[in-house]
Design an enzyme around this catalytic site. Sequence first.
Site, PDB file in Angstrom:
ATOM      1  N   ASP A   1      43.300  -6.180   6.021  1.00 25.93           N
ATOM      2  CA  ASP A   1      44.644  -5.111   5.847  1.00 25.93           C
ATOM      3  C   ASP A   1      45.280  -5.505   7.018  1.00 25.93           C
ATOM      4  OD1 ASP A   1      45.752  -2.758   5.265  1.00 25.93           O
ATOM      5  OD2 ASP A   1      45.036  -1.506   6.863  1.00 25.93           O
TER       6      ASP A   1
ATOM      7  N   CYS B   1       0.532  -1.156   0.099  1.00 24.25           N
ATOM      8  CA  CYS B   1       0.420  -0.252   0.132  1.00 24.25           C
ATOM      9  C   CYS B   1       0.800   0.964  -0.277  1.00 24.25           C
ATOM     10  CB  CYS B   1      -1.000   0.507   1.034  1.00 24.25           C
ATOM     11  SG  CYS B   1      -2.094  -1.230   1.504  1.00 24.25           S
TER      12      CYS B   1
END
Length: 706
Positions: A405, A15
């Site tokens: 890293d 809706c």
Amino acid sequence: MTLELRVDGLTCPNCTSELEQEIRLLEHGQSAKLSYNAGKLTVDEKVDLEKVRRILRSDGATLKKDRDGHAHFHDLNHDHDHDHNHAHGSGSTKRIIGLLSVSALLYLGTMATQAWLPPAASIPLYVAASLLSGYSTFWRGLKNLAKFKFNIDALMTIALVGAASIGDWKEATLVAILFGLNELLEGLGMEKARKSMETLLQVAPKEAVKLEDGLEKIVPIASLEIGDTVIVRPGEKIPSDGTVAGGKSSVNEAAITGESLPVEKAAGEPVFGGSINNEGVLQIRIGKAYEDSSLAKILHLVQEAQETKTPTELFINKFSKYYTPLIILVALLVLLIPPLLFGGDWQKWLYQGLAVLIVGCPCALILSSPIAIVSGIARNARNGILVKGGVFLEQLGKLDTLAFDKTGTLTKGEPHVEKTVVYDKDRFFLVAGAIEKTSVHPLAKAVMKEIGRLGAAVGDADKIHTLSGQGITATYEGRSYWLGNEKSIAHINFMEEVRSAIQLLKDEGLTLVLLADESEVLGMFGIADEIRAESADVIGELHRSGIRRTVMLTGDHPKTAEKVAGAVGVSEYYGSLLPEDKVAKVKQLAASGTVGMIGDGINDAPALASAQLGIAMGKGTDSAIETADVVLMQDHLGKLPAAIRIARRVNRIIRFNIGVALGFKLIALLLTIPGWLTLWIAILSDMGATIFVTLVSLTVLIEKRS
């Protein structure tokens, strides 16, 4: 300029999507965005708001404007502070509960007295009970049927009218009451998830005490400019990012990092907006306007995160568009085939067809995902982990490979002395300290930190001269000294003992700083990037949580990489990688799994962008917030395993919810074969599934206390 407006009473995602399309058809409405998850409308300020209100009211939704009428995302909370009610067209939650209660009592009373009441009296009472609980659904359904829009309201309206037409007033009324209750509970479930998100917005301070010409003045935080000085007393929130200009105190940074332990702050140290000052009075020099502060960006990202749709949600929404017409077709077949082909009773199979329509309501299916997604994003945000959307939360839960890293992620990014080899105890620390104390080089700071830890005496060097790429020369008490790498002491003929020590430290992946005079080496420091204390535990926890591969990618020497990898326990490691090499390696890993890349959001930006999921460590840095899909606001990996567990739990719940929603409906539909399906069983199957998936989704918000 755009406006952000609070919308209450959105009944379902489908809706909401239809309302958004209607608003976009208005003049200046092309850019409108209506979010079911956030309960928010973003629209051009030139649009006719009265027309917008009429469109929303047609579906029972109501519009609220921010107090100041501007599009400040943090102001959405200001308006909401005093009204937490959830509306469903007929008013507030209390009013809906009242209407449902009256309707239920009227229904039960009519049933109890039906034996003594004539039909002419009982039917109006059933109609009254139906209208009290379901008139908004009925009205919306009629309007949708007039537009040939077959949504949930249209299905319920057809079922109610059909049941009434064959004289089943009692069951038609029960369906209306149960559907009204279903809508109420469905709305309250979504509102609970929204409120958990909105509590995050309450950390935003609204006013600040500005120091101007020695006088204190209360001003809105939006008026603060860079360089302004504000006073923050105990218990008050710091208005924006800045630096402590005066005072000393501990600060609670949980709003930014999710860490509950206070952080000590003194003059010159940075602070984040939204942090709470604990005890002392602080003077803060504003470093950023509030709209550019870490907190503002965090809140904006949290709001934006609610509006993205996952692939699962997109699939469900698309499926629902075909599912509803299919249910109508099945209902027609149930109605027509038994009477036409097998001589079945028309009234009985009309009743069965109406029941199929109710079973076909896709409420539970549509709600199987959004509440869980919003709850997962809110739960992670409370822990200082920003997930920038449902799609990234879903991806976080699918990870099987994590690439890290090294520097600043698994290690602190700060060199420290790990080993020392001393040949001249009287001069080594004394001379090394005298030379290094004037240097700002990171290796020099590591040396000085170690000398300070040992409590060694430090002299004063003269004639200090830097040798590019080698180290430093200086004199101390009239003698010349060389301090640096092996090249700086090339004039020394190393003894075998020294040569062996150098090679041993290099094999361990350490960076060397040697000290020598004209003829001999006095000693050497072996320096490494300090491994974070929690790294090994985090890697172990990630493996236990189902991460199949953990891979370290670094530009450092392979020997250094090997040492760190062994210490933290990653599955694989690769050294001597340039930024482009990291990108290539991430893509290679992605060929055999779902890869997340973790870095600091600056140097690793290319690799973060190339991974299926970029995860940045930032503690509020702009680059980290802007680069990655997920941001760890702490300066460590400690909360990453919890974030992955939450994401996996959300994914499991969504899959489970979809199974429950479809399973309930399948069981109910199978009851049509022997003709056992009734209207109240149909609505209970839909209602039961909807309530169940809502409650299961909200369990994501529950935190287990250890």
